[in-house]
Structures are given as structure tokens and as C-alpha cells.
Design an enzyme around this catalytic site. Structure first.
Site, PDB file in Angstrom:
ATOM      1  N   ALA A 153      -4.179  42.145  23.231  1.00  0.00           N
ATOM      2  CA  ALA A 153      -3.727  43.381  22.611  1.00  0.00           C
ATOM      3  C   ALA A 153      -2.215  43.291  22.424  1.00  0.00           C
ATOM      4  O   ALA A 153      -1.549  42.597  23.174  1.00  0.00           O
ATOM      5  CB  ALA A 153      -4.072  44.558  23.490  1.00  0.00           C
ATOM      6  N   THR A 154      -1.737  43.986  21.429  1.00  0.00           N
ATOM      7  CA  THR A 154      -0.308  43.807  21.121  1.00  0.00           C
ATOM      8  C   THR A 154       0.510  45.094  21.145  1.00  0.00           C
ATOM      9  O   THR A 154       0.203  45.989  21.892  1.00  0.00           O
ATOM     10  CB  THR A 154      -0.149  43.058  19.804  1.00  0.00           C
ATOM     11  OG1 THR A 154      -1.136  43.543  18.920  1.00  0.00           O
ATOM     12  CG2 THR A 154      -0.344  41.582  20.005  1.00  0.00           C
ATOM     13  N   THR A 155       1.458  45.178  20.285  1.00  0.00           N
ATOM     14  CA  THR A 155       2.660  46.004  20.402  1.00  0.00           C
ATOM     15  C   THR A 155       2.545  47.472  20.808  1.00  0.00           C
ATOM     16  O   THR A 155       1.788  48.234  20.209  1.00  0.00           O
ATOM     17  CB  THR A 155       3.384  45.948  19.039  1.00  0.00           C
ATOM     18  OG1 THR A 155       3.329  44.604  18.596  1.00  0.00           O
ATOM     19  CG2 THR A 155       4.804  46.406  19.145  1.00  0.00           C
TER      20      THR A 155
ATOM     21  N   SER B 249       3.466  41.327  21.430  1.00  0.00           N
ATOM     22  CA  SER B 249       3.909  40.257  20.530  1.00  0.00           C
ATOM     23  C   SER B 249       4.886  40.754  19.464  1.00  0.00           C
ATOM     24  O   SER B 249       5.755  40.019  19.022  1.00  0.00           O
ATOM     25  CB  SER B 249       2.701  39.612  19.851  1.00  0.00           C
ATOM     26  OG  SER B 249       2.021  40.574  19.079  1.00  0.00           O
TER      27      SER B 249
ATOM     28  N   ALA C 260      -0.135  39.689  14.651  1.00  0.00           N
ATOM     29  CA  ALA C 260      -1.043  40.176  15.692  1.00  0.00           C
ATOM     30  C   ALA C 260      -0.970  41.691  15.874  1.00  0.00           C
ATOM     31  O   ALA C 260      -1.734  42.260  16.632  1.00  0.00           O
ATOM     32  CB  ALA C 260      -0.732  39.489  17.019  1.00  0.00           C
TER      33      ALA C 260
END
Lengths: 225, 261
Positions: free
Chosen positions: B42-44, B178, B217
Site C-alpha cells: 500500500a502506498t502514499t 512510495s 504505485a
């Protein structure tokens, strides 16, 4: 080697029951009843920190009378049981019936096998999705589980309180009326209970995940005035 | 399952993680050695302090390598009524950590009869991140953000964490994941000390837009499916997730601004 005196099992059970009953009747009683939005629990409790009524899980509450340290240990064990079960399976799998049976096991074990029986009586309340599904499990000092409907009273003099509740209970009563009915039922003879000696909490069908809410002392005063 | 009771000397107290270990359900078992399969990441996420509280926002995308594995991840969730947690990193352990964290806060409250302080909650989360270190060494890194309203100070507070459980309270804003480099740059340029909650929401959305724009991502607003980043505020009234309509209109304004550039 000395031989213990023979005590007939009937006598032993009776002695233990008398002992537990005596311990329980020293403390104040507690009443729980259904009202329009759920279940309200009312206890006579001068302490604002040592609680008799507590949250176990989303829709389950615990109430105990008798020796504080003994029922508080049961409360903590219940919270652990419920949280572990909800973690392992799902929150929906935690129910009052399973918990009440576990309590019954622990209390009856202590009643027959330990040095002294637990001087407690407890109530496990579960809020259903509708009033018809509400559950009140009354667990006695010897582990007897009683599934009660509409209302329940535990502690010393519970029989008399129950009969007074029976007269005053109205299905679908508003919170204030239900609390008043409970307080009147807890009052014996000329004794009046002041509102700052009351502990009141509800399991409320209000859409929140956690249905347990305490009614703060200020609001109790308003309700009863 | 039975009612477990402990002796006075070995009672786990309000510690839910310890209770799990005693029950044989210990969390954060390190994964076996060797190559790990690609797992969803999972990202930002960003958190911004503003007058009266904090704004926390996160995109919805999870990726496994170059593939999108989920479009509707919920990376910003309420830890309890007055705090939020946002996560970036390996999705499986991260979601488990959030679940444990929420449970720990509630468990403590029920056992002790009072809530943990905000600082106490941040410290607890740091212990969970530290417990995950062996897994992090094998690529299952979890880096959360913790934000909440502190009744003791009457203001919002935010923390970020590193893989070793390092806990850092940030003054103004923080980003993780990310796309955090781009998100943090966007927040840095737009941040002012007198930011109100509405402006902070716009700034958080803009940060996510920039992150999604530059980082593959990170997911942007998905207009075709109607999936929008999660934006939540925590203030004196507690945690509140903004409805999708409001987030959508905020992103529409950002799109207009971008078109005018």
C-alpha cells in the site's frame, strides 16, 4: 493421622450457599431492564471509580454485585475472552450466551472445589438487533444460569426487587421512566437513594458499533428530577 | 475457547499483544527465510496539522510489483474516536497491525476503565512497528502515520515511524509511502502555520494528486469507478471521514487548476 469429620454433601452445599449469600447481601443490589432504545442497568454505588457495571464488548455489558475484587476479576476475564474471540473469528461471533456459560463454569468450579465460593452474582446483558432479541443472563454464586426476560435484579433482596420491578416495568418505556422504575424498585421501605449514589449505564441501539454508554451523574440528576 | 484467568504474578494487564501471546496467537511471527513472493504494498499517505486538529489522507491503491492488486484499500482509519492511523507498506501485515492497534486501544480502555493518552497510543504503535522488524528485514515493511486530537493540549498532533519502531513527533506535516517524496514536497510548498481545516483538506488532496501524478504505485481519484482517496479530519469532535462527494469536488477543482497551468 487425623481423620476429617464426615460432612454430608447436602450440609456442605448449604453451608457454602449460606456463606456466599451472606457475602452478597452485604453489598447493594442492582437492576437491569429493557427500555425503548435498549437495556438500562442501574446500581446503587457510592463510588465513582469502582464500577459495578462495565462494557465487555460491542453489544455486551457486565454487571456484578458482591465482593468487588472477585467480580472485577470476572469482568476482566470476560473482556479478554470477548476480545480474543472477536480477534480470532469475527466481532459478530462474540455473544453473551457463550460468555455466560464460561462464567457459570468458573463460578461453579469455585463453589464446589475451592476453599471458599465466590461471593458474587453477575449479570451479562446482550443488546439484540431488536428488543425481542435482547438477552439477560443472571449467573448465581453457585454457577446457576438463569435466562431472564424484560428485567432482572441481582444482589441481596433480589426477590423483593424483582417483584417491585414486575409492577413498575412498562414495555417501551423512555429512559427516564425506566431509570425511575429501577430506582424505586431498589429502594426498600423508607430508604431513599440519592442520585449521586447511582451508577447508570445503557446498552443503546443507536447505530454505534459500541453500544455501551455510561450516563454521567449530572444527567442522572436531570433524569430523576 | 475458555475463560482464561491469570495469577497475580503473571497477569498480562491491559496488554492485548501479550494476551495474544499467552493464548498462543502471538502476532508478528517472522516470515520464513528465503525469497518472498511479491505481496501487495500500500502506498502514499499524508497527515497535516491545522488549526483545531489534523487532516489525514491516503490513496486507495495497493500494488504487487508492477500490477495493481487492489483499488479500494482503506489506508486511513480511525484508531479510536480521537485518533487516526494511516499506513504504507506491505498490505497484509499493515492491515493486521492496524486491527491490533485498534483492539489494543479499546482493550486497554475496557480493562482499565480509562483511555490511553495520545502519547501512550503513539508509543504503543511504535512497539508494534518494532515487533514487525524481522518481517520488515525481509521486505514486509510497515510504516504508519499516527495523528490525533490531544485533549491535554487542545491541538492536533502527528507522529511518523521508521522500520525499527523509531517514533518521531512532527510539528507540521508528514508523508509516508512510495509517493511520500512528491506528497511531502507539495505539502511543504503549500503549508502555512495558520492553515484552517478546509485549506488543509485541499492541501492534502493536492499532495496526493502530485504523488499519484509522479509515482506509479500511488492511485489518483478513479472517476470511472467512483473511488476516491480517503480524507479524514480529527478535531475536538473526533474522527470524521469526509464523504466522497466532497473529496470528488476538491479533486475536480485541482484538475481544473492543472488544466489552466
Amino acid at each position: 493421622m487425623s481423620m476429617p469429620f464426615y460432612v454430608p454433601p447436602e450440609q456442605m452445599m448449604k453451608d457454602r450457599a449460606d456463606f456466599a449469600r451472606k457475602g452478597i447481601s452485604r453489598g447493594r443490589a442492582l437492576a437491569a431492564l429493557q427500555y425503548v432504545d435498549g437495556i438500562v442497568m442501574v446500581a446503587e454505588n457510592p463510588s465513582t471509580t469502582l464500577r459495578k457495571i462495565s462494557e465487555i464488548y460491542d453489544r455486551i455489558a457486565f454487571a456484578g454485585v458482591g465482593k468487588y475484587n472477585e467480580f472485577d476479576q470476572l469482568r476482566v476475564a470476560g473482556v479478554r475472552f470477548a476480545d480474543l474471540k472477536g480477534y480470532q473469528f469475527s466481532r459478530a461471533d462474540v455473544d453473551a450466551r457463550g460468555l455466560a456459560n464460561q462464567y457459570a463454569q468458573v463460578i461453579s468450579q469455585a463453589f464446589t472445589h475451592e476453599v471458599k465460593p465466590l461471593e458474587v452474582e453477575i449479570l451479562v446483558a446482550e443488546l439484540g438487533w431488536s428488543a425481542a432479541d435482547d438477552q439477560l443472563f443472571h449467573i448465581m454464586y453457585d454457577g446457576t444460569v438463569i435466562d431472564e426476560r424484560r428485567f432482572s435484579a441481582i444482589g441481596g433482596d433480589a426477590e423483593a426487587i424483582r417483584s417491585r420491578l414486575d409492577e413498575r416495568y412498562r414495555p417501551g418505556a423512555a429512559l427516564a421512566d425506566a431509570v425511575k422504575a429501577a430506582v424505586e424498585s431498589l429502594e426498600t421501605g423508607d430508604r431513599r437513594i440519592s442520585h449521586d449514589e447511582l451508577e447508570v449505564a445503557v446498552l443503546q441501539r443507536d447505530g454505534d458499533r459500541r453500544c455501551f454508554h455510561r450516563i454521567d451523574p449530572g444527567s442522572i440528576g436531570q433524569i430523576l428530577s | 475457547m475458555s475463560l482464561v484467568r491469570f495469577g497475580p504474578g503473571d497477569d498480562p494487564g491491559p496488554n492485548f499483544g501479550e494476551l495474544l501471546r499467552r493464548a498462543g496467537m502471538g502476532p508478528f511471527a517472522p516470515p520464513p527465510d528465503g525469497l518472498l513472493l511479491p505481496v501487495p504494498h500500500a502506498t502514499t499517505c499524508v497527515a497535516i496539522r491545522c488549526s483545531g486538529g489534523v487532516v489525514v489522507a491516503g490513496d486507495r491503491r495497493a500494488t504487487s510489483g508492477n500490477l495493481i492488486s487492489h483499488r479500494e484499500m482503506e489506508k486511513v482509519v480511525a484508531a479510536d474516536r480521537f485518533s487516526a492511523v494511516a499506513i504504507a507498506g506491505a498490505a497484509g501485515p499493515a492491515m493486521e497491525m492496524v486491527k491490533l492497534f485498534q483492539l489494543q486501544i479499546e482493550h486497554y480502555e475496557k480493562i482499565e476503565g480509562t483511555s490511553l493518552s495520545l502519547e501512550g497510543k503513539a508509543n504503543q504503535l511504535s512497539a508494534f512497528v518494532r515487533s514487525n522488524l524481522p518481517a520488515a528485514m525481509q521486505g514486509l515493511l510497515v510504516v504508519p502515520i499516527f495523528a490525533g486530537f490531544d485533549h491535554a493540549t487542545g491541538a492536533g498532533r502527528i507522529w511518523d515511524f521508521d522500520a525499527t519502531g523509531g517514533r518521531y513527533e512532527e510539528r507540521d506535516y508528514v508523508a509516508t509511502g512510495s509517493g511520500s517524496l512528491h506528497a511531502a514536497a507539495a505539502v511543504r510548498l503549500g503549508w502555512r502555520s495558520d492553515l484552517g481545516p478546509v485549506e488543509a483538506v485541499t492541501l492534502a488532496c493536492r499532495a496526493l494528486w502530485e504523488a499519484a501524478d509522479a509515482d506509479s504505485a500511488t492511485g489518483g481519484p478513479d472517476l470511472a469507478r467512483g473511488i476516491f482517496p480517503i480524507v479524514a479530519t480529527v478535531d475536538v469532535d473526533g474522527f470524521r471521514r469526509l464523504d466522497d462527494g466532497r473529496v470528488k469536488s476538491t479533486f475536480e477543482r485541482i484538475v481544473e487548476e492543472v488544466q489552466e497551468r
